[in-house]
Design a protein around this motif. Structure first.
Motif, short mmCIF file in Angstrom:
data_model
loop_
_atom_site.label_atom_id
_atom_site.label_comp_id
_atom_site.label_asym_id
_atom_site.label_seq_id
_atom_site.Cartn_x
_atom_site.Cartn_y
_atom_site.Cartn_z
N LEU A 270 0.87 -1.17 -0.06
CA LEU A 270 -0.04 0.10 -0.05
C LEU A 270 0.83 1.26 0.19
O LEU A 270 1.88 1.37 0.72
N GLN A 271 0.31 2.42 -0.82
CA GLN A 271 1.02 3.55 -0.65
C GLN A 271 0.40 4.37 0.36
O GLN A 271 -0.71 4.38 0.91
N ASN A 272 1.18 5.27 0.95
CA ASN A 272 0.79 6.19 2.14
C ASN A 272 0.06 7.40 1.71
O ASN A 272 -0.88 7.98 2.29
N GLU A 273 0.31 7.96 0.44
CA GLU A 273 -0.45 9.01 -0.18
C GLU A 273 -1.14 8.69 -1.46
O GLU A 273 -0.77 7.85 -2.09
N THR B 15 -4.10 5.27 -7.22
CA THR B 15 -3.45 4.05 -7.17
C THR B 15 -3.40 3.79 -5.72
O THR B 15 -2.69 4.72 -5.00
N LEU B 16 -3.52 2.48 -5.11
CA LEU B 16 -3.60 2.35 -3.81
C LEU B 16 -2.44 1.64 -3.42
O LEU B 16 -1.77 1.81 -2.27
N ALA C 181 -5.77 -0.27 -7.90
CA ALA C 181 -6.31 1.25 -8.00
C ALA C 181 -7.67 1.35 -7.88
O ALA C 181 -8.65 0.44 -8.15
N ALA C 182 -8.24 2.45 -7.43
CA ALA C 182 -9.64 2.71 -7.24
C ALA C 182 -10.10 3.46 -8.47
O ALA C 182 -9.46 4.58 -8.56
N ALA C 183 -11.25 3.18 -9.08
CA ALA C 183 -11.76 3.85 -10.35
C ALA C 183 -12.67 5.15 -9.58
O ALA C 183 -13.20 4.70 -8.88
N VAL C 184 -12.20 6.03 -10.29
CA VAL C 184 -12.89 7.61 -9.61
C VAL C 184 -13.74 8.17 -10.56
O VAL C 184 -13.56 8.25 -11.73
#
Length: 227
Positions: A29-32, A113-114, A92-95
């Motif tokens: 996981l990314q933090n930002e 991007t998660l 990734a989250a679709a937005v």
């Protein structure tokens, strides 16, 4: 995203079974978390226009940069309808962007991007979501998927091959990658083999978690740079 909504998105993802499977596959996981509206990459307006299908020319690129600069700090409402991931690569989250901000986004498929696996660039999220769109409708999604693979010049030839062979998805193209590559580059065996290897790997099993009620998140336009 603002800090609270970034944390909320992570918590929702981490509470899903898919999150455990993604982590076990090597996705960290990314933090930002952010949605890229216009990627500058240190290039001028000409370069920006060349790599973005939504930007018509240098003048349009300059106008987009100016518009984003004027709106820096503005609140952006968005909804997350699903999370898409490939094992061992990226999640990734679709937005969906609200309040007209979608008109300022040059990504064909806005996303957050998660996380990624080691040595996987977050830009792979674009390929992931382009493949998802092509799987849903190959006719409308083929161009962007090929662009993400670096093969946009072959769209017409591959579309004709798909029609002739009845291929209707990236999975079917991947299954018959050598035949598709021969149609795309009939006179260069080395190029054929390279294209075939990329196509064969370009459609691993795609996983998607759909939300019955989209997540509503808030962010702010930031990070605008001149030059």
């Amino acid at each position: 995203l603002n800090g609270a909504d970034s944390q909320h998105l992570l918590e929702v993802w981490q509470n899903l079974q898919d999150s455990n499977e993604a982590r076990e596959s090597g996705i960290e996981l990314q933090n930002e978390h952010h949605v890229t509206l216009l990627y500058l990459g240190g290039g001028g307006d000409k370069e920006i226009a060349q790599r973005n299908l939504k930007i018509l020319d240098e003048e349009h690129a300059s106008s987009m940069r100016a518009s984003l600069l004027r709106r820096e700090g503005e609140q952006v409402d968005m909804e997350v309808s699903s999370i898409v991931w490939d094992a061992g690569r990226v999640a990734a989250a679709a937005v969906t962007l609200k309040s007209g901000v979608d008109q300022l986004c040059t990504n064909a498929h806005p996303h957050i991007t998660l996380g990624t696996a080691k040595k996987v660039n977050p830009v792979v999220s674009n390929e992931l979501l382009a493949r998802r769109a092509a799987a849903k409708d190959l006719q409308s999604g083929l161009q962007e998927w090929l662009r993400q693979l670096g093969y946009q010049q072959y769209e017409e030839k591959l579309a004709a091959w798909c029609q002739e062979m009845g291929a209707a998805s990236p999975d079917e193209i991947a299954e018959f990658a050598q035949e598709a590559a021969a149609a795309m580059e009939p006179d260069d065996k080395a190029s054929q083999d390279h294209i075939a290897s990329v196509l064969a790997r370009a459609a691993p099993q795609l996983r998607e978690v759909l939300f019955a009620n989209p997540l509503r998140l808030v962010g702010y336009i930031s990070g605008i740079k001149r030059g």
